[in-house]
Design an enzyme around this catalytic site. Sequence first.
Site, PDB file in Angstrom:
ATOM      1  N   TYR A 235     -43.922 -58.630 -11.760  1.00 54.15           N
ATOM      2  CA  TYR A 235     -43.369 -57.298 -11.906  1.00 54.15           C
ATOM      3  C   TYR A 235     -44.141 -56.659 -13.056  1.00 54.15           C
ATOM      4  O   TYR A 235     -44.119 -57.181 -14.179  1.00 54.15           O
ATOM      5  CB  TYR A 235     -41.880 -57.338 -12.259  1.00 54.15           C
ATOM      6  CG  TYR A 235     -40.957 -57.692 -11.125  1.00 54.15           C
ATOM      7  CD1 TYR A 235     -40.681 -56.770 -10.122  1.00 54.15           C
ATOM      8  CD2 TYR A 235     -40.323 -58.935 -11.079  1.00 54.15           C
ATOM      9  CE1 TYR A 235     -39.805 -57.080  -9.089  1.00 54.15           C
ATOM     10  CE2 TYR A 235     -39.447 -59.256 -10.050  1.00 54.15           C
ATOM     11  CZ  TYR A 235     -39.195 -58.321  -9.055  1.00 54.15           C
ATOM     12  OH  TYR A 235     -38.332 -58.627  -8.043  1.00 54.15           O
ATOM     13  N   ASP A 263     -41.705 -53.217  -4.168  1.00 48.53           N
ATOM     14  CA  ASP A 263     -40.551 -52.532  -3.583  1.00 48.53           C
ATOM     15  C   ASP A 263     -39.379 -52.410  -4.548  1.00 48.53           C
ATOM     16  O   ASP A 263     -38.254 -52.142  -4.137  1.00 48.53           O
ATOM     17  CB  ASP A 263     -40.086 -53.246  -2.301  1.00 48.53           C
ATOM     18  CG  ASP A 263     -39.671 -54.687  -2.547  1.00 48.53           C
ATOM     19  OD1 ASP A 263     -39.829 -55.182  -3.687  1.00 48.53           O
ATOM     20  OD2 ASP A 263     -39.193 -55.337  -1.594  1.00 48.53           O
ATOM     21  N   HIS A 367     -36.923 -57.224   0.423  1.00 45.02           N
ATOM     22  CA  HIS A 367     -36.332 -57.844  -0.766  1.00 45.02           C
ATOM     23  C   HIS A 367     -35.004 -58.533  -0.429  1.00 45.02           C
ATOM     24  O   HIS A 367     -34.061 -58.526  -1.216  1.00 45.02           O
ATOM     25  CB  HIS A 367     -36.115 -56.799  -1.865  1.00 45.02           C
ATOM     26  CG  HIS A 367     -36.433 -57.285  -3.251  1.00 45.02           C
ATOM     27  ND1 HIS A 367     -37.600 -56.991  -3.890  1.00 45.02           N
ATOM     28  CD2 HIS A 367     -35.729 -58.045  -4.115  1.00 45.02           C
ATOM     29  CE1 HIS A 367     -37.614 -57.527  -5.098  1.00 45.02           C
ATOM     30  NE2 HIS A 367     -36.482 -58.188  -5.257  1.00 45.02           N
TER      31      HIS A 367
END
Length: 493
Positions: A235, A263, A367
């Site tokens: 991330y 996402d 996700h």
Amino acid sequence: MLTGAEIAKHNSSESLWMIINGKAYDLTEFQTNHPGGQKILLKFAGRDATEEYEPIHPPGTIEEALSADKHLGDVDMSTLLPEQKIVEQAVPKSTTAGDAPMTLGACLNLDDIEKAAERLLKPKAWAYYRSAADDERTHNWNRESFYSVRLRPRVLRDVTTVDLSATVLGHTSSLPIYISPAAMGRLAHPDGEKCLARVAAAHQIPYMVSANASVGFEELASQAKEGQILFYQLYVNRDRTKSEDILRRVAKAGYKAICVTVDAPVAGKRERDERAKLDDEAASDPNMQKAVKNTGPDAPDAPQDEPSQGIAQALGSYVDPTLAWHDLEWVRKASGGLPIIVKGIQCADDAALAAKNGAQAIILSNHGGRQLEGAPSSLETLLEIRKFEPWVFKKLEVWCDGGFRRGTDVLKAIALGARCVGIGRPFMYSLVFGDEGVNKVATVLREELAQNARLMGATSMKEVVPAMVNARELEQNVYDGPYESPVRALAKL
């Protein structure tokens, strides 16, 4: 040695001390920089936060975050006052788990392991692992999409032996399966992600380590077996220098690729997770306890200074929402040229753009239904790419995740063009049983894959082809509007 009474005096934002693993720390200056926000620190000010802290932070995190003069020393834990000890409050669970198996031996499939986890995990851990966005319909659609694909098995083929292996970014995996990146393994077991790494090595399948793993990525790499395939999920931090430092360390630790998750520019609204956090705060906050007792029409409102923040919201607060396609090259350079996997592709347009921007693999994923309610399942996106951008399958590897529970689920994705499939929640649920639980998930999938490949008439994953499935029912959910490829030149391939 410090006493509980001394610690208890420092229970406000003006002077905030906290106990973790029998040691006291001064977090007064750090509180405004805490990635999970100031509120959670104030909740544990002047108290022992070990039970809350330990499952979601790699060892040594607090020592790294604070200067040496903020480490106040050991605490005589026998002197703690009752109100300084944190015990997780019970939260009512679904009654559907009442008849669930309680032992690993009684679990015949991955759904059984999920049901067992619901009974055995602490409420807050269960809520974090199981939570999904909004009404959780997308989470359910992920599973339902497999029911809309029928198999077309072939017969009278010699299926005595079956090769289940797959080549993933040039590495051989014994199964077309990898362990998906999922955070906070120590919520379920003290060894947390170490269990996942050990079993992945034993089964010779890739393990993608979460950026928010509760065991440090370098520690996991240091314990890896020779030849083990470890990928790192990234991330991107708002402070890009922090991500650059991590990428350099990831490359040095021996990770084989970087998976950029795209996402989640913000965390989805995961109400199950938020509600568990709210219930936990209500149980431990005297003001909220009073508000609950005064339930008449003239009762004062419960404190509403801040919305409840679940674990997911706290973990995702550092993510950079400005991330764009051109940043893939920055990630590649910062990691010293490691292959790039883009996780979170949900339409053919972005699959094409990922190929244009040099990704070696993409993961079709919503996700696990945890981000945008209404997003397509990975099988639906797989069909959309086949319809609009079929050249993508030649340009890069297409992986899938989300809702896979059976060997037949995996085979359906392989038939439609996926190179491999990620399994997330089942492995996290299995952590309640430690290494044996994780091994059970991998073993069940291996056995189901071998059995069902034979029943389909395939002796290798290369023989699992589109003609072996009928996806017409699922195709009704695939986008059918106007379409113009964002990458016209490559689309001619």
